[in-house]
Design a protein around this motif. Structure first.
Motif, PDB file in Angstrom:
ATOM      1  N   ALA A 111     -44.360  17.099  65.192  1.00  0.00           N
ATOM      2  CA  ALA A 111     -45.089  18.237  65.776  1.00  0.00           C
ATOM      3  C   ALA A 111     -44.104  19.249  66.357  1.00  0.00           C
ATOM      4  O   ALA A 111     -44.249  20.456  66.144  1.00  0.00           O
ATOM      5  CB  ALA A 111     -46.070  17.756  66.837  1.00  0.00           C
ATOM      6  N   ALA A 112     -43.108  18.761  67.075  1.00  0.00           N
ATOM      7  CA  ALA A 112     -42.091  19.660  67.630  1.00  0.00           C
ATOM      8  C   ALA A 112     -41.312  20.340  66.504  1.00  0.00           C
ATOM      9  O   ALA A 112     -40.990  21.525  66.584  1.00  0.00           O
ATOM     10  CB  ALA A 112     -41.142  18.903  68.548  1.00  0.00           C
ATOM     11  N   VAL A 114     -33.074  17.409  62.747  1.00  0.00           N
ATOM     12  CA  VAL A 114     -32.847  16.469  63.847  1.00  0.00           C
ATOM     13  C   VAL A 114     -34.168  16.122  64.539  1.00  0.00           C
ATOM     14  O   VAL A 114     -34.410  14.961  64.884  1.00  0.00           O
ATOM     15  CB  VAL A 114     -31.810  17.017  64.848  1.00  0.00           C
ATOM     16  CG1 VAL A 114     -31.773  16.205  66.132  1.00  0.00           C
ATOM     17  CG2 VAL A 114     -30.427  17.044  64.206  1.00  0.00           C
ATOM     18  N   LEU A 115     -35.020  17.110  64.741  1.00  0.00           N
ATOM     19  CA  LEU A 115     -36.334  16.829  65.326  1.00  0.00           C
ATOM     20  C   LEU A 115     -37.138  15.874  64.446  1.00  0.00           C
ATOM     21  O   LEU A 115     -37.809  14.965  64.953  1.00  0.00           O
ATOM     22  CB  LEU A 115     -37.110  18.120  65.564  1.00  0.00           C
ATOM     23  CG  LEU A 115     -36.614  18.979  66.727  1.00  0.00           C
ATOM     24  CD1 LEU A 115     -37.279  20.351  66.693  1.00  0.00           C
ATOM     25  CD2 LEU A 115     -36.855  18.288  68.057  1.00  0.00           C
ATOM     26  N   LEU A 116     -37.062  16.060  63.135  1.00  0.00           N
ATOM     27  CA  LEU A 116     -37.749  15.131  62.231  1.00  0.00           C
ATOM     28  C   LEU A 116     -37.156  13.732  62.334  1.00  0.00           C
ATOM     29  O   LEU A 116     -37.894  12.739  62.369  1.00  0.00           O
ATOM     30  CB  LEU A 116     -37.666  15.624  60.789  1.00  0.00           C
ATOM     31  CG  LEU A 116     -38.526  16.830  60.431  1.00  0.00           C
ATOM     32  CD1 LEU A 116     -38.269  17.252  58.982  1.00  0.00           C
ATOM     33  CD2 LEU A 116     -40.005  16.542  60.656  1.00  0.00           C
ATOM     34  N   GLU A 117     -35.832  13.638  62.399  1.00  0.00           N
ATOM     35  CA  GLU A 117     -35.186  12.333  62.510  1.00  0.00           C
ATOM     36  C   GLU A 117     -35.511  11.646  63.837  1.00  0.00           C
ATOM     37  O   GLU A 117     -35.492  10.419  63.915  1.00  0.00           O
ATOM     38  CB  GLU A 117     -33.668  12.471  62.364  1.00  0.00           C
ATOM     39  CG  GLU A 117     -33.242  12.689  60.933  1.00  0.00           C
ATOM     40  CD  GLU A 117     -31.737  12.625  60.769  1.00  0.00           C
ATOM     41  OE1 GLU A 117     -30.999  12.990  61.716  1.00  0.00           O
ATOM     42  OE2 GLU A 117     -31.300  12.209  59.684  1.00  0.00           O
TER      43      GLU A 117
END
Length: 126
Positions: free
Chosen positions: A97-98, A89-92
């Motif tokens: 970086a997160a 989800v962070l990538l999407e």
């Protein structure tokens, strides 16, 4: 059959506790970063370190307790599948970086929590 029941009952308790942490952390910190999954995995690994020491040193013959606490409660409380989903989800969300920090940071802090829990148990319970 008894051990299956203990694992299942413990898993229900752990999953319920994880849900409460998810709701509480989301209200407190918001949902921009998967803090709740990080918290349950790190806390669960710390508790697993404590339990590991206890089962080796204090309760070596307590298979039922080990199944209930470690496999059941901590198995239901911690979650690798949510960890993988949160990373994705962070990538999407276009936050690479997160996502990288979360991916590596979770593994490192969870391992350190296990070691810390083990060390704490040795100091407090010896």
């Amino acid at each position: 059959m008894k051990l299956l029941f203990l694992a299942t009952a413990g898993g229900a308790i752990g999953a319920g506790a994880r849900y409460l942490v998810n709701v509480g952390v989301a209200r407190w910190l918001g949902g921009a970063f998967p803090w709740s999954t990080l918290i349950v995995n790190v806390v669960g690994c710390g508790l697993m370190g404590v339990l590991y020491w206890c089962f080796i040193k204090l309760w070596p013959e307590q298979e039922a307790m080990r199944i209930f606490l470690a496999t059941g409660i901590l198995g239901g409380f911690t979650t690798f599948s949510a960890y993988a989903l949160d990373f994705w989800v962070l990538l999407e969300r276009d936050a690479p970086a997160a996502a990288a920090l979360y991916l590596v940071g979770t593994v490192i802090t969870a391992a350190l929590a296990f070691i810390g829990g083990l060390a704490l148990a040795k100091v407090l319970l010896t």
